[in-house]
Design a protein around this motif. Structure first.
Motif, PDB file in Angstrom:
ATOM      1  N   ILE A  95      75.210  40.899  57.651  1.00  0.00           N
ATOM      2  CA  ILE A  95      73.722  40.930  58.078  1.00  0.00           C
ATOM      3  C   ILE A  95      73.422  39.986  58.834  1.00  0.00           C
ATOM      4  N   ILE A  96      72.600  39.992  60.426  1.00  0.00           N
ATOM      5  CA  ILE A  96      72.501  38.790  60.669  1.00  0.00           C
ATOM      6  C   ILE A  96      71.049  38.404  60.321  1.00  0.00           C
ATOM      7  N   ASP A  97      70.435  37.322  59.423  1.00  0.00           N
ATOM      8  CA  ASP A  97      68.793  36.845  59.254  1.00  0.00           C
ATOM      9  C   ASP A  97      68.199  35.973  60.496  1.00  0.00           C
ATOM     10  N   PHE A  98      66.948  35.702  60.111  1.00  0.00           N
ATOM     11  CA  PHE A  98      66.572  34.676  60.919  1.00  0.00           C
ATOM     12  C   PHE A  98      66.323  33.409  59.847  1.00  0.00           C
ATOM     13  N   GLY A  99      65.833  32.411  60.908  1.00  0.00           N
ATOM     14  CA  GLY A  99      65.166  31.171  59.594  1.00  0.00           C
ATOM     15  C   GLY A  99      64.518  30.850  60.792  1.00  0.00           C
ATOM     16  N   ILE A 100      63.217  31.585  60.720  1.00  0.00           N
ATOM     17  CA  ILE A 100      61.962  31.419  61.530  1.00  0.00           C
ATOM     18  C   ILE A 100      60.460  30.478  60.736  1.00  0.00           C
ATOM     19  N   PRO A 101      60.414  29.472  61.381  1.00  0.00           N
ATOM     20  CA  PRO A 101      59.201  28.443  60.395  1.00  0.00           C
ATOM     21  C   PRO A 101      58.337  28.948  60.679  1.00  0.00           C
ATOM     22  N   ARG A 102      57.550  28.855  59.173  1.00  0.00           N
ATOM     23  CA  ARG A 102      56.178  30.331  58.616  1.00  0.00           C
ATOM     24  C   ARG A 102      55.011  29.433  59.251  1.00  0.00           C
ATOM     25  N   ASP A 103      55.401  27.708  58.990  1.00  0.00           N
ATOM     26  CA  ASP A 103      53.884  27.492  59.873  1.00  0.00           C
ATOM     27  C   ASP A 103      54.403  25.695  60.779  1.00  0.00           C
ATOM     28  N   ALA A 104      53.621  25.229  60.809  1.00  0.00           N
ATOM     29  CA  ALA A 104      54.027  23.760  61.801  1.00  0.00           C
ATOM     30  C   ALA A 104      54.411  23.003  60.593  1.00  0.00           C
ATOM     31  N   GLN A 105      54.145  23.240  59.683  1.00  0.00           N
ATOM     32  CA  GLN A 105      55.262  22.015  58.943  1.00  0.00           C
ATOM     33  C   GLN A 105      56.794  21.962  58.344  1.00  0.00           C
ATOM     34  N   GLU A 106      57.209  23.489  59.200  1.00  0.00           N
ATOM     35  CA  GLU A 106      58.468  23.732  58.200  1.00  0.00           C
ATOM     36  C   GLU A 106      59.079  23.831  59.839  1.00  0.00           C
ATOM     37  N   SER A 107      60.246  22.944  60.161  1.00  0.00           N
ATOM     38  CA  SER A 107      60.877  22.153  61.095  1.00  0.00           C
ATOM     39  C   SER A 107      61.982  24.085  60.497  1.00  0.00           C
ATOM     40  N   PRO A 108      62.676  23.987  62.475  1.00  0.00           N
ATOM     41  CA  PRO A 108      63.648  25.001  62.225  1.00  0.00           C
ATOM     42  C   PRO A 108      64.816  24.588  61.629  1.00  0.00           C
ATOM     43  N   LEU A 109      65.386  23.341  61.158  1.00  0.00           N
ATOM     44  CA  LEU A 109      66.541  22.906  59.896  1.00  0.00           C
ATOM     45  C   LEU A 109      66.293  23.592  58.717  1.00  0.00           C
ATOM     46  N   ASP A 110      64.952  23.189  58.581  1.00  0.00           N
ATOM     47  CA  ASP A 110      64.363  23.055  57.359  1.00  0.00           C
ATOM     48  C   ASP A 110      64.259  25.136  56.993  1.00  0.00           C
ATOM     49  N   ALA A 111      64.010  25.768  57.937  1.00  0.00           N
ATOM     50  CA  ALA A 111      63.466  27.583  57.731  1.00  0.00           C
ATOM     51  C   ALA A 111      65.369  27.787  58.271  1.00  0.00           C
ATOM     52  N   VAL A 112      66.117  27.481  58.649  1.00  0.00           N
ATOM     53  CA  VAL A 112      67.829  28.358  58.167  1.00  0.00           C
ATOM     54  C   VAL A 112      68.181  27.360  57.051  1.00  0.00           C
ATOM     55  N   LEU A 113      67.931  26.626  56.663  1.00  0.00           N
ATOM     56  CA  LEU A 113      68.461  25.468  55.008  1.00  0.00           C
ATOM     57  C   LEU A 113      67.763  26.409  54.136  1.00  0.00           C
ATOM     58  N   ASN A 114      66.843  27.400  54.116  1.00  0.00           N
ATOM     59  CA  ASN A 114      66.145  27.816  52.858  1.00  0.00           C
ATOM     60  C   ASN A 114      66.463  28.979  52.801  1.00  0.00           C
ATOM     61  N   LYS A 115      66.749  30.171  54.503  1.00  0.00           N
ATOM     62  CA  LYS A 115      67.405  30.886  54.558  1.00  0.00           C
ATOM     63  C   LYS A 115      68.740  30.835  53.889  1.00  0.00           C
ATOM     64  N   LYS A 116      69.985  29.960  53.705  1.00  0.00           N
ATOM     65  CA  LYS A 116      70.896  29.704  53.534  1.00  0.00           C
ATOM     66  C   LYS A 116      71.460  29.961  52.427  1.00  0.00           C
ATOM     67  N   ARG A 117      69.484  29.485  51.683  1.00  0.00           N
ATOM     68  CA  ARG A 117      69.664  28.971  50.059  1.00  0.00           C
ATOM     69  C   ARG A 117      69.360  30.376  49.452  1.00  0.00           C
ATOM     70  N   LEU A 118      68.774  31.082  49.700  1.00  0.00           N
ATOM     71  CA  LEU A 118      68.328  32.192  49.010  1.00  0.00           C
ATOM     72  C   LEU A 118      69.146  33.354  49.740  1.00  0.00           C
ATOM     73  N   ALA A 119      70.087  33.184  50.693  1.00  0.00           N
ATOM     74  CA  ALA A 119      71.790  33.797  50.807  1.00  0.00           C
ATOM     75  C   ALA A 119      72.651  33.942  49.920  1.00  0.00           C
ATOM     76  N   ALA A 120      72.623  33.455  49.019  1.00  0.00           N
ATOM     77  CA  ALA A 120      73.241  33.002  47.874  1.00  0.00           C
ATOM     78  C   ALA A 120      73.080  34.635  47.034  1.00  0.00           C
ATOM     79  N   GLU A 121      72.141  35.321  47.348  1.00  0.00           N
ATOM     80  CA  GLU A 121      72.063  36.273  46.586  1.00  0.00           C
ATOM     81  C   GLU A 121      72.351  37.508  47.401  1.00  0.00           C
ATOM     82  N   SER A 122      73.403  37.245  48.250  1.00  0.00           N
ATOM     83  CA  SER A 122      73.106  38.381  49.630  1.00  0.00           C
ATOM     84  C   SER A 122      74.422  39.286  48.191  1.00  0.00           C
TER      85      SER A 122
END
Length: 479
Positions: A95-122
């Motif tokens: 599957i290919i997911d999206f790291g989409i910023p939740r709000d103006a405080q989350e950067s594009p890079l942070d959004a992706v790195l957060n999803k990458k951490r969560l994906a450890a349970e895949s």
């Protein structure tokens, strides 16, 4: 091979997008080691799966999933364990997911790195798209960091002002960066001024409930946005991929751009191939809240024609796992409803039914849009084909299997399916992910959190490697 291979899938008909053969598939160490002619004796293995009478196809690649997605005050109810499990039940192994910023405080890079951490349970392999909402001087550096992480695509929305919408200036600048970084630009194309005005007009008339969703987002809005975006892509030289196209006119614009030499691609979703706008007059219209909305029966028929003709390059689920309690909070006003449908598990049978059973397409055509095309366009290494050296992501597929959809019996972590009660053809009998049998006649064999993050190649790098045979896949790269 000095020891027994891990797995042999014996006596099946191996179907790739480029052809088929009767073969035994020998798997070891998570890779496809050999394809042996089916007339040869079955080699000994730790485990043998008899695929007699079945097809063996590459594991599916779903290029458009939203996992644990936060949009405004709503969050989808799934996590990577749930969605990857459902994907495997449905014959999808990446599957290919999206790291989409939740709000103006989350950067594009942070959004992706957060999803990458969560994906450890895949439980299955995962790749990621980035997303940019607004431009600032840090964006080029962030995109460079994403490319270094193996995230080689960025999604932008041309609508949803105040949340995920990117301005035309931002889209143009990001396209230039993606050319520089050998990446792919993903676009959600709906013309925001038209949609905003149309929605306001219907709200003023009191026609803003879920029953009227299809009135508020006209086909013209999608097609004008595709046309404008193609112009920007032509100007910048950027390869561009349009998600969830719902109209034949949008697909035709991409076809015309390709005829002019542009690198442009059309994706559609199973729901746009099988459901029409009469669902908004049904007993449960909230089951069908998505953007773009369902279209007329005539549009659906024409879209299926484009799929059968090969003008649509991928079919993706656009999986978004809300439940009915979330959907029903604001059925009175579509502006405040969460939009998106669960579908990662049903992508295989809905696509097969629409393309092969109903439209006369071949199984090879189905493999192309279900697995090979998404893998190739998204530059996923060793995915999308059953050839020696590729990942052992395989489905023993039964095209004759016919089941009625029961949303409550599916595994997506929600309580409904937009395909509830529909009879669908073509379901997986056995699913192999990275060489492990994860679905068979006894059910789901949970491998644990073994899914790998897949770093993607550069877009032209991957295309050129395929065209020169460096990846040993005899596919038509421009398809």
């Amino acid at each position: 091979m000095s020891q027994l291979p891990d797995l042999v899938i014996a006596h099946g008909t191996v179907v790739n997008s480029f052809g088929r053969q009767a073969a035994h598939v020998v798997v070891d160490g998570g890779r496809i080691m050999q394809l042996l002619d089916a007339a040869e004796p079955v080699p000994a293995a730790v485990r043998t799966v008899d695929a007699t009478g079945h097809l063996v196809i590459p594991g599916g690649v779903d290029g458009h999933c939203h996992v644990a997605q936060v949009t405004g005050r709503f969050r989808t109810l799934d996590d990577y364990r749930t969605t990857s499990t459902a994907a495997l039940w449905g014959g999808t192994t990446t599957i290919i997911d999206f790291g989409i910023p939740r709000d103006a405080q989350e950067s594009p890079l942070d959004a992706v790195l957060n999803k990458k951490r969560l994906a450890a349970e895949s439980r299955c392999d995962v790749a990621l798209h980035g997303s940019v909402v607004s431009w600032d001087e840090t964006v080029p550096w962030q995109l460079e960091q994403l490319a270094a992480e193996g995230v080689r695509s960025v999604k932008m929305y041309t609508t949803n002002r105040g949340s995920t919408m990117a301005s035309g200036d931002t889209i143009l600048k990001v396209m230039r960066e993606m050319v520089r970084l050998d990446g792919l630009t993903y676009i959600h194309a709906e013309h925001d001024p038209i949609i905003a005005d149309c929605t306001e007009q219907h709200a003023a008339d009191g026609h803003i409930g879920i029953n009227h969703l299809h009135w508020t987002r006209p086909e013209l809005a999608e097609e004008i946005s595709v046309k404008e975006t193609l112009a920007m892509a032509e100007y910048t030289g950027a390869p561009v991929y349009f998600v969830h196209q719902s109209t034949p006119g949008a697909v035709d614009l991409v076809t015309e751009a390709r005829e002019r030499g542009q690198e442009a691609y059309s994706e559609t979703c199973p729901h746009y191939l099988t459901l029409d706008d009469t669902v908004y007059g049904s007993t449960f219209p909230e089951w069908y809240a998505c953007c773009p909305p369902m279209r007329s029966a005539e549009t659906v028929a024409a879209l299926k024609e484009r799929l059968a003709a090969g003008a649509i390059h991928t079919v993706a689920s656009d999986h978004s796992c809300y439940d009915l309690s979330q959907k029903r909070e604001r059925t009175d006003d579509v502006r405040f409803m969460p939009h998106g449908l669960p579908g990662v598990e049903t992508r295989m049978p809905v696509t097969f039914t629409a393309l092969v059973s109903e439209s006369g397409g071949s199984v090879e055509d189905f493999v192309e849009v279900f697995s090979a095309g998404p893998a190739r366009i998204n530059a996923l290494p060793r995915k999308g084909a059953i050839v020696e050296g590729f990942d052992a992501d395989l489905v023993v597929f039964d095209p004759a299997a016919q089941l009625n959809v029961d949303g409550g019996a599916l595994h997506m972590g929600t309580d409904f399916s937009p395909f509830e009660g529909k009879t669908l053809n073509g379901w997986p009998a056995v699913v192999v992910s990275a060489g492990r049998v994860v679905v068979d006649g006894s059910g789901f064999q949970d491998p644990g959190p073994v899914g790998r993050f897949v770093a993607r190649n550069g877009f032209t790098e991957h295309r050129d490697a395929l065209s020169t045979g460096a990846l040993s896949v005899p596919v038509t790269v421009s398809a």
